[in-house]
Motif scaffolding. Structure first.
Motif, short mmCIF file in Angstrom:
data_model
loop_
_atom_site.label_atom_id
_atom_site.label_comp_id
_atom_site.label_asym_id
_atom_site.label_seq_id
_atom_site.Cartn_x
_atom_site.Cartn_y
_atom_site.Cartn_z
N VAL A 91 0.84 -1.21 0.00
CA VAL A 91 0.00 0.00 0.00
C VAL A 91 0.87 1.25 0.00
CG1 VAL A 91 -1.67 1.36 1.32
CG2 VAL A 91 -1.97 -1.12 1.09
N LEU A 92 1.88 1.28 0.87
CA LEU A 92 2.73 2.47 0.97
C LEU A 92 3.58 2.66 -0.27
CD1 LEU A 92 3.78 2.19 4.72
CD2 LEU A 92 2.01 3.65 3.72
N ASP A 93 3.93 1.57 -0.93
CA ASP A 93 4.68 1.69 -2.17
C ASP A 93 3.79 2.21 -3.28
OD1 ASP A 93 7.00 1.04 -4.02
OD2 ASP A 93 5.46 -0.24 -4.89
N TYR A 149 7.03 10.35 8.05
CA TYR A 149 6.07 9.55 7.29
C TYR A 149 6.28 8.09 7.68
CZ TYR A 149 5.36 13.51 4.08
OH TYR A 149 5.06 14.73 3.54
N VAL A 150 5.26 7.27 7.43
CA VAL A 150 5.41 5.83 7.57
C VAL A 150 5.78 5.29 6.19
CG1 VAL A 150 4.30 3.65 8.18
CG2 VAL A 150 3.78 5.73 9.48
N LEU A 151 6.92 4.60 6.13
CA LEU A 151 7.50 4.10 4.88
C LEU A 151 7.55 2.58 4.90
CD1 LEU A 151 8.83 6.99 5.49
CD2 LEU A 151 10.76 6.19 4.14
N GLY A 152 7.63 1.99 3.70
CA GLY A 152 7.94 0.58 3.58
C GLY A 152 9.44 0.37 3.67
N GLN A 153 9.86 -0.83 4.07
CA GLN A 153 11.27 -1.06 4.39
C GLN A 153 12.21 -0.86 3.20
OE1 GLN A 153 12.02 -5.12 5.63
NE2 GLN A 153 10.41 -5.92 4.32
N ALA A 154 11.75 -1.03 1.98
CA ALA A 154 12.64 -0.83 0.83
C ALA A 154 13.07 0.63 0.69
CB ALA A 154 11.93 -1.29 -0.45
N ASP A 155 12.35 1.55 1.33
CA ASP A 155 12.63 2.98 1.18
C ASP A 155 13.37 3.59 2.37
OD1 ASP A 155 11.22 2.75 -1.18
OD2 ASP A 155 9.37 3.62 -0.38
N TYR A 156 13.70 2.80 3.39
CA TYR A 156 14.25 3.37 4.62
C TYR A 156 15.54 4.16 4.39
CZ TYR A 156 11.17 0.24 7.35
OH TYR A 156 10.09 -0.41 7.89
N ALA A 157 16.53 3.54 3.75
CA ALA A 157 17.85 4.16 3.67
C ALA A 157 17.83 5.45 2.87
CB ALA A 157 18.86 3.17 3.09
N TRP A 158 17.29 5.42 1.66
CA TRP A 158 17.30 6.64 0.85
C TRP A 158 16.25 7.64 1.34
CZ3 TRP A 158 13.10 8.16 -2.05
CH2 TRP A 158 12.15 7.19 -2.39
N GLU A 210 10.33 10.10 -8.85
CA GLU A 210 9.68 8.98 -9.55
C GLU A 210 8.53 8.44 -8.72
OE1 GLU A 210 8.50 5.05 -10.47
OE2 GLU A 210 9.69 5.53 -8.68
N ARG A 211 8.77 8.23 -7.42
CA ARG A 211 7.70 7.74 -6.54
C ARG A 211 6.55 8.75 -6.48
NH1 ARG A 211 11.26 4.27 -6.34
NH2 ARG A 211 11.59 2.77 -4.64
N TYR A 212 6.90 10.00 -6.33
CA TYR A 212 5.89 11.05 -6.17
C TYR A 212 4.97 11.11 -7.39
CZ TYR A 212 3.86 15.71 -5.70
OH TYR A 212 2.98 16.77 -5.63
N LEU A 213 5.55 11.10 -8.58
CA LEU A 213 4.73 11.17 -9.79
C LEU A 213 3.90 9.89 -9.96
CD1 LEU A 213 7.15 12.88 -12.35
CD2 LEU A 213 5.35 13.92 -10.95
N ARG A 214 4.45 8.77 -9.53
CA ARG A 214 3.69 7.52 -9.59
C ARG A 214 2.55 7.54 -8.60
NH1 ARG A 214 4.98 2.67 -7.06
NH2 ARG A 214 7.20 3.17 -6.81
#
Length: 403
Positions: free
Chosen positions: A38-40, A88-97, A220-224
């Motif tokens: 969902v968060l992705d 924000y609450v993020l999914g784990q794939a986005d933590y580092a960046w 890229e995420r934002y526009l998606r």
């Protein structure tokens, strides 16, 4: 998947609202998906000690609080400071960046300390002592416990510091450690809808991209997530400069698409083709969302979600369509705001005002969300300091408007 951009005349506010609704997964397309999915797909969920992250997951995938809390405990999703330094609450794939994007905001408080005579090496030493204390502790430590443990290593900055929002050196050290992924905040009762935290040591692997790469990832995420946005809207969300924004847009191959209202949206190339083929759903799709939901907050464009005949609607003498941020939570149908709501925990009910007589679908969804809040959350706070007493005037105003 790319194609010629749709004719600008067809990109009416109504069609674009339905398109954004679809891109956000509010049309049922995310039912059964995980919290991370969902968060992705829909975007990071703004967290200010309120219940928005829970409703974000519930509205799109039917995920309840207990599952969301388990995902937080398992580090599948987590609350972190990122774009604009906001949490924000993020999914784990986005933590580092994601943390990388918030690094400048974490460094900024040190500039205040420096003007009060605090040297960088003092904060560096305090960071190491905090990290040592957390590694030695059997449980997460809250700020008071850390101050007690570290003693004189935490310097009080007196009245001058209080006036500048920095009463001690500890918050700055904690912010820098968190931005580096060396510690993380843990909600003391495991819930996202409060702002009482403890800290624990962490060893998050560093980001594998440079700062330009992180900015491109976010664009890229934002526009998606949005399905398209103006340059100004993207800058509000990202806090990128014009030069940074234009570079990131070029890096992701974004293209300009004209709309019927005369605006120009930046879109991902594949979404241009999808939008050209998109048809707005014919049947009602009702959702109750938080005022900080991604649909509303990512572009901060709630005024565009009102139909023309509703743009003059007022609550407590406030014209809703003229506000940058909604004063109440929205009730929507395929991206159009058709009413407002607040939760009244004393009466365990939703106070709802719909601009027109509610349909059966509207009444059904209000009842479903009301039951979920009552049974799963107990209350629905907008932010950490929100309380039943503080929102009573708004509840009364919605009731009066609905009378």
């Amino acid at each position: 998947m790319t194609s010629t951009a749709p004719d600008a005349a067809t990109l009416t506010p109504q069609r674009l609202r339905a398109w954004a609704w679809h891109r956000q997964g509010l049309d049922g397309s995310l039912l059964g998906k995980s919290s991370e999915d969902v968060l992705d797909h829909a975007g990071w969920a703004r967290s200010v000690g309120g219940a928005n992250p829970y409703l974000t997951l519930f509205s799109r995938a039917g995920i309840g609080r207990e599952q969301a809390d388990r995902d937080v405990a398992a580090l599948k999703i987590h609350e972190l400071p990122t774009a604009r330094g906001c949490t924000y609450v993020l999914g784990q794939a986005d933590y580092a960046w994601g943390l990388q994007l918030g690094r400048d905001a974490a460094v900024a408080p040190f500039k205040v300390l420096a003007r009060m005579g605090v040297e960088r090496n003092e904060i560096t030493l305090l960071e190491e002592e905090v990290l040592h204390a957390l590694k030695e502790a059997s449980d997460p430590l809250d700020p008071k416990q850390l101050r007690d443990e570290l003693g004189d290593s935490v310097r009080s900055l007196g009245e001058e510091g209080k006036k500048k929002g920095a009463s001690t050196t500890l918050p700055t050290a904690l912010g820098l450690l968190q931005a580096d992924g060396r510690i993380r905040r843990v909600p003391v009762n495991g819930r996202l809808d409060q702002q009482r935290y403890a800290y624990t040591a962490w060893q998050l692997p560093p980001s594998t991209v440079d700062d330009d790469g992180a900015r491109s990832l976010l664009l890229e995420r934002y526009l998606r997530w949005t399905g398209g946005a103006t340059l100004k809207q993207s800058q509000w969300f990202t806090a990128f400069t014009v030069a940074q924004s234009k570079k990131a847009l070029a890096d992701v191959g974004a293209v300009e698409v004209a709309t019927a209202a005369g605006e120009v949206l930046w879109m991902l190339p594949d979404d241009v083709g999808r939008l050209a083929a998109f048809e707005a759903p014919a049947d009602e799709q009702i959702q109750l969302l938080a005022g900080t939901d991604s649909l509303v907050l990512h572009r901060r464009n709630s005024a565009e979600m009102f139909e023309e005949e509703d743009r003059g609607k007022k609550v407590l003498d406030t014209t809703l369509a003229l506000q940058a941020d909604l004063p109440d939570h929205p009730i929507l149908d395929r991206g159009r705001i058709i009413g407002l709501w607040q939760y009244d925990p004393g009466k365990e009910r939703i106070a709802a005002w719909t601009f027109a007589r509610p349909t059966a679908a509207v009444s059904k969804r209000i009842a479903e969300v009301e039951a979920w809040i009552r049974e799963d959350l107990g209350d629905f706070r907008s932010f950490s300091l929100d309380s039943p007493a503080s929102r009573q005037d708004r509840i009364d105003a919605l009731d009066a408007a609905n009378a």
